[in-house]
Design an enzyme around this catalytic site. Structure first.
Site, short mmCIF file in Angstrom:
data_model
loop_
_atom_site.label_atom_id
_atom_site.label_comp_id
_atom_site.label_asym_id
_atom_site.label_seq_id
_atom_site.Cartn_x
_atom_site.Cartn_y
_atom_site.Cartn_z
N ASP A 4 22.86 12.40 -11.89
CA ASP A 4 23.10 13.21 -10.70
C ASP A 4 23.84 12.42 -9.62
O ASP A 4 24.59 12.99 -8.84
CB ASP A 4 21.77 13.70 -10.10
CG ASP A 4 21.14 14.80 -10.94
OD1 ASP A 4 21.85 15.40 -11.75
OD2 ASP A 4 19.92 15.03 -10.79
N GLU B 187 21.70 23.17 -19.00
CA GLU B 187 22.62 22.37 -18.18
C GLU B 187 22.34 20.87 -18.41
O GLU B 187 23.23 20.09 -18.63
CB GLU B 187 22.41 22.74 -16.70
CG GLU B 187 23.30 21.98 -15.74
CD GLU B 187 22.93 22.21 -14.29
OE1 GLU B 187 21.80 22.69 -14.01
OE2 GLU B 187 23.75 21.88 -13.42
N HIS B 188 21.07 20.50 -18.32
CA HIS B 188 20.67 19.11 -18.58
C HIS B 188 19.67 19.10 -19.73
O HIS B 188 18.74 19.91 -19.74
CB HIS B 188 19.96 18.50 -17.37
CG HIS B 188 20.73 18.57 -16.10
ND1 HIS B 188 20.54 19.58 -15.17
CD2 HIS B 188 21.67 17.75 -15.58
CE1 HIS B 188 21.36 19.39 -14.14
NE2 HIS B 188 22.06 18.29 -14.36
N HIS C 42 64.49 38.40 -30.70
CA HIS C 42 63.94 37.10 -31.09
C HIS C 42 64.68 36.58 -32.33
O HIS C 42 65.10 35.42 -32.38
CB HIS C 42 62.45 37.22 -31.44
CG HIS C 42 61.55 37.24 -30.24
ND1 HIS C 42 61.52 38.27 -29.35
CD2 HIS C 42 60.63 36.33 -29.81
CE1 HIS C 42 60.63 38.01 -28.40
NE2 HIS C 42 60.08 36.83 -28.66
N HIS D 163 15.17 21.62 -6.88
CA HIS D 163 16.45 22.11 -6.35
C HIS D 163 16.29 23.40 -5.58
O HIS D 163 16.89 23.59 -4.53
CB HIS D 163 17.46 22.32 -7.48
CG HIS D 163 18.27 21.10 -7.78
ND1 HIS D 163 19.09 20.53 -6.86
CD2 HIS D 163 18.38 20.34 -8.89
CE1 HIS D 163 19.68 19.46 -7.38
NE2 HIS D 163 19.26 19.33 -8.62
N GLN E 130 14.20 18.35 -11.31
CA GLN E 130 15.10 19.50 -11.39
C GLN E 130 14.51 20.71 -10.68
O GLN E 130 15.21 21.46 -10.02
CB GLN E 130 15.35 19.81 -12.87
CG GLN E 130 16.54 20.66 -13.11
CD GLN E 130 17.79 20.05 -12.52
OE1 GLN E 130 17.97 18.84 -12.51
NE2 GLN E 130 18.64 20.88 -11.95
P1 NAD Z 1 25.98 26.36 0.86
O1 NAD Z 1 26.94 25.45 1.50
O2 NAD Z 1 26.21 26.75 -0.54
O3 NAD Z 1 25.92 27.71 1.71
C1 NAD Z 1 25.86 27.73 3.12
C2 NAD Z 1 26.78 28.81 3.62
O4 NAD Z 1 26.37 30.07 3.12
C3 NAD Z 1 26.83 28.97 5.10
O5 NAD Z 1 27.81 28.12 5.62
C4 NAD Z 1 27.19 30.43 5.26
O6 NAD Z 1 28.56 30.53 5.40
C5 NAD Z 1 26.80 31.08 3.98
N1 NAD Z 1 25.71 32.02 4.23
C6 NAD Z 1 24.39 31.76 4.36
N2 NAD Z 1 23.72 32.89 4.62
C7 NAD Z 1 24.62 33.88 4.68
C8 NAD Z 1 24.55 35.29 4.94
N3 NAD Z 1 23.39 35.90 5.17
N4 NAD Z 1 25.70 36.00 4.91
C9 NAD Z 1 26.88 35.40 4.66
N5 NAD Z 1 27.00 34.07 4.43
C10 NAD Z 1 25.90 33.34 4.45
O7 NAD Z 1 24.56 25.70 1.05
P2 NAD Z 1 23.10 26.17 0.61
O8 NAD Z 1 22.79 27.51 1.10
O9 NAD Z 1 22.23 25.04 1.02
O10 NAD Z 1 23.12 26.25 -0.96
C11 NAD Z 1 23.42 25.15 -1.77
C12 NAD Z 1 23.39 25.60 -3.21
O11 NAD Z 1 24.10 24.70 -4.03
C13 NAD Z 1 21.98 25.68 -3.76
O12 NAD Z 1 21.87 26.89 -4.46
C14 NAD Z 1 21.92 24.49 -4.72
O13 NAD Z 1 21.05 24.69 -5.79
C15 NAD Z 1 23.33 24.41 -5.15
N6 NAD Z 1 23.71 23.10 -5.64
C16 NAD Z 1 24.03 22.96 -6.96
C17 NAD Z 1 24.46 21.76 -7.48
C18 NAD Z 1 24.87 21.67 -8.90
O14 NAD Z 1 25.54 20.74 -9.30
N7 NAD Z 1 24.51 22.63 -9.74
C19 NAD Z 1 24.57 20.65 -6.65
C20 NAD Z 1 24.24 20.81 -5.33
C21 NAD Z 1 23.83 22.03 -4.82
#
Ligand code: NAD
Length: 446
Positions: A375, A341-342, A434, A275, A272
């Site tokens: 997951d 959460e988990h 009513h 992440h 976990q």
């Molecule tokens: P993401 O797809 O959430 O974000 C990417 C996008 O963020 C980009 O396409 C862009 O549009 C935007 N972005 C990035 N920097 C920016 C800026 N400076 N200004 C404006 N927009 C901007 O992908 P990520 O960034 O890799 O994040 C993934 C998130 O999802 C992580 O926080 C991860 O922990 C989370 N997650 C959670 C689960 C869950 O089930 N809880 C599962 C998978 C992923």
């Protein structure tokens, strides 16, 4: 001796003994790292407004800026070309097994049977489920490819019978979507794949553009831009869109007693913690000796150093906690207050403790149930409430993609019985119209 190099520093959690803590210190332990939601909402608003006003032109510009992808179209519609979802056979088979299990578990949750109850003679109340017609599924893609998230959102949408399933995910710099995600989009019957991420994708789903279909509800995790945009559009009555749940960094709470295998416990904590640097992991010890805690700490350190995401682990583990308790009851009470959460239960007779769980997104029971299975592929959903919201939210499930409609039909005799009750209550509230809607009928029946 000089201080150790940062790279060699032990990867270590902070330890607290619950019996030594004041109530204030205990409630401090239950808090998560602060989320700066207001600040983020203000930052994402110009992006959301831009897409709302300029539609596809804004989407294309923002995708070029943030994802470095120069696109000419924003959406892929089915049938998706086979070249876009070419996979190694082993990966395709693994996705197929995960799809089958997740589908089996979520299909069993559909509530299409109508509930019919005669509350008084001649007064029949019923309730039936209908799918939410148009849903948007956000699959993060900035730093990793996440076909598992596409499955966890797409399968319940499919089994609930949603008519339009729009899957949004940021494109790669060459403008394509990973074949794993495209293959899942195909399996779950997505009606469109939006090649955009962040706040701009959420805005396009909420308001629609020339090419992007507007949706009624937006699901899925994402970074703080995605989360803030979801919160923003949900509060805009013009968008008329809802969201699945408030999202925050991932968490796990592991309860372990002397029967627990230290290597398994450490592996679960790290799975976990990898992440992101905001992830929080909590180990609740039930009467573990100093030596047993040290054995887990040694495992955390050794395993973390051997993992590819060691730099993330260094920061997330440092923010994480070991909480010492002296009974399983005390441990479960702490967990219920934390609402993880988990929740992973590494206790003797682990399954007997599940009944005591009041607040958790998803529970993993016994030594051979790693969270990773939930997951990816066991069948349960991995989109779960974080940040303590497990107190009042369920994880994403088939019902998240449905709404319930109630209905009633009352006979003349039924109205003779119920009508006077309603007239009394309506008069008591001073709502004469009513009361009149009942009286006029009772008079007509005389
Ligand atoms: P993401 O797809 O959430 O974000 C990417 C996008 O963020 C980009 O396409 C862009 O549009 C935007 N972005 C990035 N920097 C920016 C800026 N400076 N200004 C404006 N927009 C901007 O992908 P990520 O960034 O890799 O994040 C993934 C998130 O999802 C992580 O926080 C991860 O922990 C989370 N997650 C959670 C689960 C869950 O089930 N809880 C599962 C998978 C992923």
């Amino acid at each position: 001796a000089p201080p150790p190099l940062v790279e060699d520093a032990p990867i270590k959690m902070r330890t607290y003994d619950l019996s030594q803590l004041s109530p204030e210190a205990r409630s401090q332990l239950l808090r998560r790292p602060v989320l700066k939601s207001e600040e983020m909402i203000a930052k994402v608003k110009p992006i959301v407004d831009d897409v709302r006003k300029r539609g596809d032109a804004a989407l294309l510009e923002l995708t070029a800026k943030f994802d470095k992808a120069k696109l000419t179209t924003t959406v892929e519609f089915p049938p998706f070309v086979p070249e876009s979802m070419q996979l190694e056979p082993a990966i395709r088979e693994a996705i197929d097994v995960a799809y089958a299990n997740v589908r089996k578990f979520h299909a069993a949750q559909t509530q299409d049977s109508t509930l019919v109850v005669e509350t008084m003679p001649g007064v029949v109340c019923s309730r039936f489920a209908r799918p939410i017609a148009r849903v948007g599924l956000y699959v993060p893609g900035g730093t990793a490819i996440l076909p598992s998230t596409a499955l966890m959102l797409g399968v319940p949408a499919q089994v609930a019978g949603c008519k339009e399933i729009v899957l949004a995910t940021p494109p790669r710099p060459d403008g394509t979507i990973s074949p794993e995600v495209m293959y899942v989009a195909h399996l779950v019957g997505a009606s469109a794949v939006l090649k955009a991420g962040g706040g701009q994708a959420v805005a396009a789903l909420a308001y629609g553009t020339e090419t992007v279909p507007k949706v009624d509800k937006i699901f899925g995790p994402g970074n703080q831009w995605v989360t803030a945009a979801k919160m923003l559009v949900q509060n805009d009555t013009d968008a008329l869109v809802s969201i699945d749940m408030p999202a925050g960094p991932s968490e796990v709470l592991v309860i372990a007693d002397a029967t627990a295998n230290p290597a398994f416990v450490a592996a679960d904590l790290l799975s976990q913690a990898e992440h992101g640097i905001d992830s929080q992991v909590v180990l609740v010890s039930v009467n573990l000796s100093d030596e047993a805690v040290a054995a887990i700490e040694r495992e955390v350190d050794a395993q973390a150093h051997a993992l590819p995401r060691v730099e993330i682990l260094r920061q997330s583990v440092a923010k994480s906690l070991i909480v010492r308790t002296s009974s399983p009851e005390e441990a479960i009470t702490f967990s219920n207050d934390y609402a993880p959460e988990h929740l992973i239960i590494h206790l003797e007779n682990a399954s007997s403790w599940v009944a005591a769980v009041q607040n958790a997104g998803s529970v993993f029971v016994g030594p051979f149930t790693p969270e990773s299975c939930g997951d990816y592929a066991s069948g349960t959903n991995h989109t779960l409430p974080t940040n303590g919201y497990a107190r009042q939210f369920s994880g994403v499930n088939t019902l998240s993609f449905q709404k319930h409609i109630t209905s009633q039909e009352i006979t003349a005799d039924g109205l003779r019985g119920l009508g006077p009750v309603v007239v009394t209550l309506a008069d008591c509230e001073g709502l004469g119209a009513h009361a009149n809607a009942v009286r006029i009928r009772l008079l007509a029946m005389q």
